[in-house]
Enzyme design. Structure first.
Site, PDB file in Angstrom:
ATOM      1  N   ASP A 177       0.895  -1.268   0.193  1.00 13.23           N
ATOM      2  CA  ASP A 177      -0.118   0.286   0.049  1.00 13.23           C
ATOM      3  C   ASP A 177       0.990   1.385   0.155  1.00 13.23           C
ATOM      4  OD1 ASP A 177       0.754   0.093   2.555  1.00 13.23           O
ATOM      5  OD2 ASP A 177      -0.826   1.161   3.176  1.00 13.23           O
ATOM      6  N   ASP A 226       1.599   3.619   2.501  1.00 17.14           N
ATOM      7  CA  ASP A 226       3.222   3.522   2.969  1.00 17.14           C
ATOM      8  C   ASP A 226       3.670   2.437   3.603  1.00 17.14           C
ATOM      9  OD1 ASP A 226       1.209   2.999   4.592  1.00 17.14           O
ATOM     10  OD2 ASP A 226       1.923   3.328   6.048  1.00 17.14           O
ATOM     11  N   ARG A 282       0.844  -3.156   4.786  1.00 17.57           N
ATOM     12  CA  ARG A 282       0.167  -3.905   3.833  1.00 17.57           C
ATOM     13  C   ARG A 282       0.760  -4.198   3.277  1.00 17.57           C
ATOM     14  NH1 ARG A 282      -5.955  -0.966   4.314  1.00 17.57           N
ATOM     15  NH2 ARG A 282      -5.932  -0.341   6.680  1.00 17.57           N
TER      16      ARG A 282
HETATM   17  C1  G1P Z   1      -8.088   0.212   9.047  1.00 14.71           C
HETATM   18  C2  G1P Z   1      -8.333  -1.493   8.811  1.00 14.71           C
HETATM   19  C3  G1P Z   1      -7.137  -1.653  10.569  1.00 14.71           C
HETATM   20  C4  G1P Z   1      -5.966  -0.926  10.113  1.00 14.71           C
HETATM   21  C5  G1P Z   1      -5.798   0.389  10.159  1.00 14.71           C
HETATM   22  C6  G1P Z   1      -4.811   1.103   9.784  1.00 14.71           C
HETATM   23  O1  G1P Z   1      -8.431   0.533   9.963  1.00 14.71           O
HETATM   24  O2  G1P Z   1      -9.028  -1.860   9.213  1.00 14.71           O
HETATM   25  O3  G1P Z   1      -7.414  -3.231  10.453  1.00 14.71           O
HETATM   26  O4  G1P Z   1      -5.188  -1.124  11.290  1.00 14.71           O
HETATM   27  O5  G1P Z   1      -7.097   0.422   9.258  1.00 14.71           O
HETATM   28  O6  G1P Z   1      -3.971   0.291   8.742  1.00 14.71           O
HETATM   29  P1  G1P Z   1     -10.274   1.077  10.128  1.00 14.71           P
HETATM   30  O7  G1P Z   1     -10.668   1.694   9.100  1.00 14.71           O
HETATM   31  O8  G1P Z   1     -11.126  -0.130  10.642  1.00 14.71           O
HETATM   32  O9  G1P Z   1     -10.518   2.156  11.413  1.00 14.71           O
HETATM   33 ZN    ZN Z   2      -0.832   1.732   5.778  1.00 15.06          ZN
END
Ligand code: G1P
Ligand code: ZN
Length: 544
Positions: free
Chosen positions: A278, A280, A283
């Site tokens: 992703d 940064d 992921r």
């Molecule tokens: C989303 C993901 C979560 C992750 C976060 C930061 O958060 O679901 O697992 O830790 O991005 O990358 P959410 O938008 O669901 O709060």
């Molecule tokens: Zn990220």
């Protein structure tokens, strides 16, 4: 060059979410806005006089402007040294590596992760502490409290910018700025963890791969490691040049946003292995020829095969997953006789467990996987873990996944997102569910018997802090689950996420389709939440 104090006044919307502060670029460009937040960080992290900071971001629009602002403020506030990635580039995992390796006081990461970039898109800022992980809640709360009362900030009286493009050392008002290679510390650590020789041999023997960097920060990292060091032919890394707007794309590695890669992997021309990362770089998405590996399965498979990887052989002491992540890794932990942990969403909860040597591997359903080598999730680390296992087992991705399901059973899994719902309506759905879950246990939803239902609350086993209201869980007697939660990272309206999981142990019944085995759960989730009548939505906006 004199330090100056600028009078300012608080903004009222600066509550940092689980991943720092994310807003539109135009919001950050308001006079004093970024400065207020940065000063609030500096006022909340303790005594950093004489200390060092790491600074970099994912290369999105406004990255370099923000770095110049922060450097002047760091110098005015009394930091002794700042390490900055060349051209302002540092992936989130690389910042974590550098904080730990150089033992700095902390680091600032400029990113809105997988959100789009560009003048009209998103920007973000996050502070990480000296363990290399995201600041804990007590610090983010302090930053927020400070931002509500801030009256001035410190900066330098100069318009001169630092040249970020050359590896060099600069002095700024008594503070040293070292522009460092963005990749080398990270690549060195990957070399220590994985069997690069085995992966190199596999590639030399004809194994093919495609890594989609999505014009985001991992381009330089993947090119150096996969192509230059491991010998994958030029062109194995696609979209490898970081762009301020990510080429107009959405740098989120899933089957929807990494569509080109997904199509390639399900075509006649498919390489043996595909992956994406992703904005940064924290992921990852893993795809084999004709098979998509869900992040929940990926965590379970990495754990079950950890002995194939030099740094983890015999060393996996525990596995943690976020609550909405499927229970596949719990089954592996059980078999290995090690502990498993279920934490709220967000990487920071894993940090305490890793600092206390309770877990080695952790992961989230949202394409985040990692280990105790740093305190962030790590996209390329997951890719290299897979490559190491493939090199060692000499089987295809598909065979490894299918053998895993035979041995441990399969957790069918899907997440449905309803994005940009009006906040009031989304809150209404959640408060309705919160009331209902009190009485659901023991009742029937369709043919399913509810064995438990609650609003997930987590007591941190290390510091005993309590995190409430982390999502509605409805568990059924056959091992299936539905989870509802609101996103903490969206920037417009509210995003409701519904997570579905069912468990199948009978290998004769294993189904290649994923939505079909979840059909009844999906239907029941809409009934129990009243989603359609409360929000007017009839379809999710994204299914992963
Ligand atoms: C989303 C993901 C979560 C992750 C976060 C930061 O958060 O679901 O697992 O830790 O991005 O990358 P959410 O938008 O669901 O709060
Ligand atoms: Zn990220």
């Amino acid at each position: 060059m004199p330090t100056i104090t600028i009078n300012t006044k608080p903004f009222d919307d600066q509550k940092p979410g689980t991943s720092g502060l994310r807003k539109k670029v135009t919001h950050f460009q308001q006079a004093h806005y970024l400065e207020n937040f940065v000063q609030s960080i500096f006022d909340s992290i303790g005594d950093f006089k004489g200390k060092t900071l790491v600074l970099g971001g994912d290369g999105r629009y406004y990255n370099q402007d923000a770095i110049q602002i922060i450097l002047k403020m760091a110098a005015a506030n009394g930091f002794t040294k700042v390490f900055v990635g060349q051209n302002g580039i540092l992936s989130t995992p690389a910042v974590s590596v550098i904080i730990r390796k150089k033992q700095t006081f902390g680091g600032i990461i400029l990113s809105a992760s997988h959100n789009p970039g560009g003048p009209d898109e998103d920007f973000g800022i996050k502070y990480n502490t000296d363990n290399g992980g995201p600041a804990p809640e007590k610090i983010t709360d302090a930053i927020y409290a400070r931002s509500k009362e801030i009256a001035h900030y410190l900066t330098l009286d100069t318009d001169t910018d630092i040249n970020l493009s050359q590896l060099a050392t600069h002095e700024l008002n008594g503070m040293t700025i070292e522009i460092i290679d963005s990749v080398s510390d990270y690549a060195l650590l990957m070399n220590e963890l994985f069997d690069f020789t085995a992966i190199k041999d596999m590639i030399a023997n004809g194994f093919t791969l495609c890594f989609d960097a999505m014009h985001a920060v991992t381009g330089p990292y993947a090119t150096e490691i996969l192509e230059n060091q491991l010998g994958s032919p030029k062109g194995s890394v696609i979209n490898g040049i970081p762009l301020e707007d990510f080429g107009g794309g959405h740098p989120d590695p899933n089957l929807v946003h990494a569509q080109h890669l997904a199509e390639l992997m399900f075509s006649e021309q498919s390489p043996d292995f595909g992956a994406a990362s992703d904005g940064d770089g924290d992921r990852n998405m893993i795809v084999g020829n004709n098979i998509f590996v869900t992040p929940s399965d990926s965590l379970a498979i990495l754990a079950a095969n950890a002995d194939q990887v030099p740094a983890y052989k015999g060393k996996v002491i525990g596995i943690a997953r976020s609550m909405p992540t499927s229970q596949a890794s719990d089954n592996v932990a059980k078999k290995l006789g090690i502990d498993s942990y279920e934490t709220p969403t967000g990487w920071k909860f894993f940090g305490n467990l890793m600092d206390a040597d309770k877990v080695t591997l952790c992961g989230e359903e949202s394409f985040g996987t990692g280990s105790n080598h740093i305190r962030e999730k790590d996209g390329l680390w997951a890719v290299l873990s897979w490559l190491n296992i493939l090199a060692s087992r000499k089987e295809s991705v598909s065979d490894i996944v299918h053998e895993h399901w035979q041995e441990y059973g399969r957790n069918y899994y899907s997440r449905h997102d309803y994005e940009a719902i009006e906040t009031d309506k989304a809150n209404h759905v959640m408060s309705g569910l919160r009331d209902k879950v009190k009485t659901l246990t023991g009742t029937q939803l369709g043919t399913l018997t509810v064995s438990y239902s609650d609003d997930f609350s987590y007591t941190d086993p290390i510091d005993n802090s309590i995190s409430d209201q982390q999502g509605i869980r409805i568990g059924f007697s056959n091992g299936s689950r539905i989870v509802f939660r609101l996103s903490g990272t969206g920037t417009s309206g509210a995003t409701l996420r519904i997570y579905y999981e069912s468990y199948e142990t009978d290998s004769e019944q294993l189904n290649e389709e994923t939505q079909q085995p979840l059909k009844e759960l999906i239907e029941q989730s809409l009934i129990v939440s009243d989603l359609q009548s409360l929000t007017g939505r009839t379809e999710p906006t994204v299914i992963t």
